[in-house]
Design an enzyme around this catalytic site. Sequence first.
Site, short mmCIF file in Angstrom:
data_model
loop_
_atom_site.label_atom_id
_atom_site.label_comp_id
_atom_site.label_asym_id
_atom_site.label_seq_id
_atom_site.Cartn_x
_atom_site.Cartn_y
_atom_site.Cartn_z
N TYR A 19 0.85 -1.19 0.00
CA TYR A 19 0.00 0.00 0.00
C TYR A 19 0.89 1.24 0.00
CZ TYR A 19 0.35 -0.35 5.21
OH TYR A 19 0.77 -0.46 6.52
N CYS A 20 0.38 2.32 -0.58
CA CYS A 20 1.13 3.57 -0.77
C CYS A 20 2.50 3.30 -1.40
CB CYS A 20 1.29 4.30 0.57
SG CYS A 20 1.78 6.04 0.37
N PRO A 21 2.55 2.63 -2.57
CA PRO A 21 3.84 2.31 -3.19
C PRO A 21 4.57 3.56 -3.67
CG PRO A 21 2.05 1.84 -4.70
CD PRO A 21 1.41 2.22 -3.40
N LYS B 76 8.16 -4.89 2.27
CA LYS B 76 8.18 -3.49 2.68
C LYS B 76 7.82 -3.33 4.15
CE LYS B 76 5.73 0.85 1.64
NZ LYS B 76 4.89 1.53 0.66
#
Length: 274
Positions: free
Chosen positions: A144-146, A157
């Site tokens: 998420y939020c790459p 991550k």
Amino acid sequence: MGLLHQPEWRIIDQSAVGIHFQALQSFGTDDTLCNSVGSGQAPATARTWVHHNTIVLGIQDTKLPNLETGIQFLNEQNFQVIVRNSGGLAVVLDEGVLNISLILPKLEKGIDINRGYDTMWQLIQNMFTDYPQQIEAREIVGSYCPGSYDLSIHGKKFAGISQRRLKKGVAVQIYLCVNGSGKERARLIKNFYEIAKQGELIKYTPPEVVPEVMASLSELYEIPFTISDIMLRLLMQLKKFSSHLYSGSFNEYELEIFPGYYQRVVERNEKLKP
């Protein structure tokens, strides 16, 4: 000389304030610090904070067709929802996630975007030099939020970095998943997107979240890290880069300008949310 080298570092530690410290206050605080540090009213500042059960959406997330139902779902999972004023997409903040902001003055030549990101990456690498695992900075697809400065170990991550620039100050911000399940946090965001994108996607297609590509530092190192453990590592590093490291709080100038910045954040948030 790197940006971590500063004549002095002021530490504002809000990691133990608890549930009464709201995320909107954090964004107002960083804007205040950008102003004061950038205008020479305060030294370089490292601020740390922890928020309980908060989902921070990006401005693009507010374009999802079924956003209201998505937010309702998150509220039912006991998460409050806000929209941030800096870039990026939805992230999870809870008591196992430590946020760090480095607020730096731009100086004569300024600080380009990548240099800000590299400074935070360098700091986090330095904090864990006693472990052999390599901390990489590259986009982790499925997170998420790459972003191009996702921090990961073996492709999983554990942190994301963003920046906020205001006046002559720069706030380089990172969320570190210290403990808890990275996969569970990702699953929550995945479910939110699946609900919120029901309908006709016109302006924005959210990322396809793959929970398996996210983890916490405790999971990756197989060590039960606490927020305090990471705080100690942070302070030890900053001490190496300055002859004067001290704990502080808002000065008089910051106390005076904070209400205005906080109000701006609140008003912007109210406009963006459905």
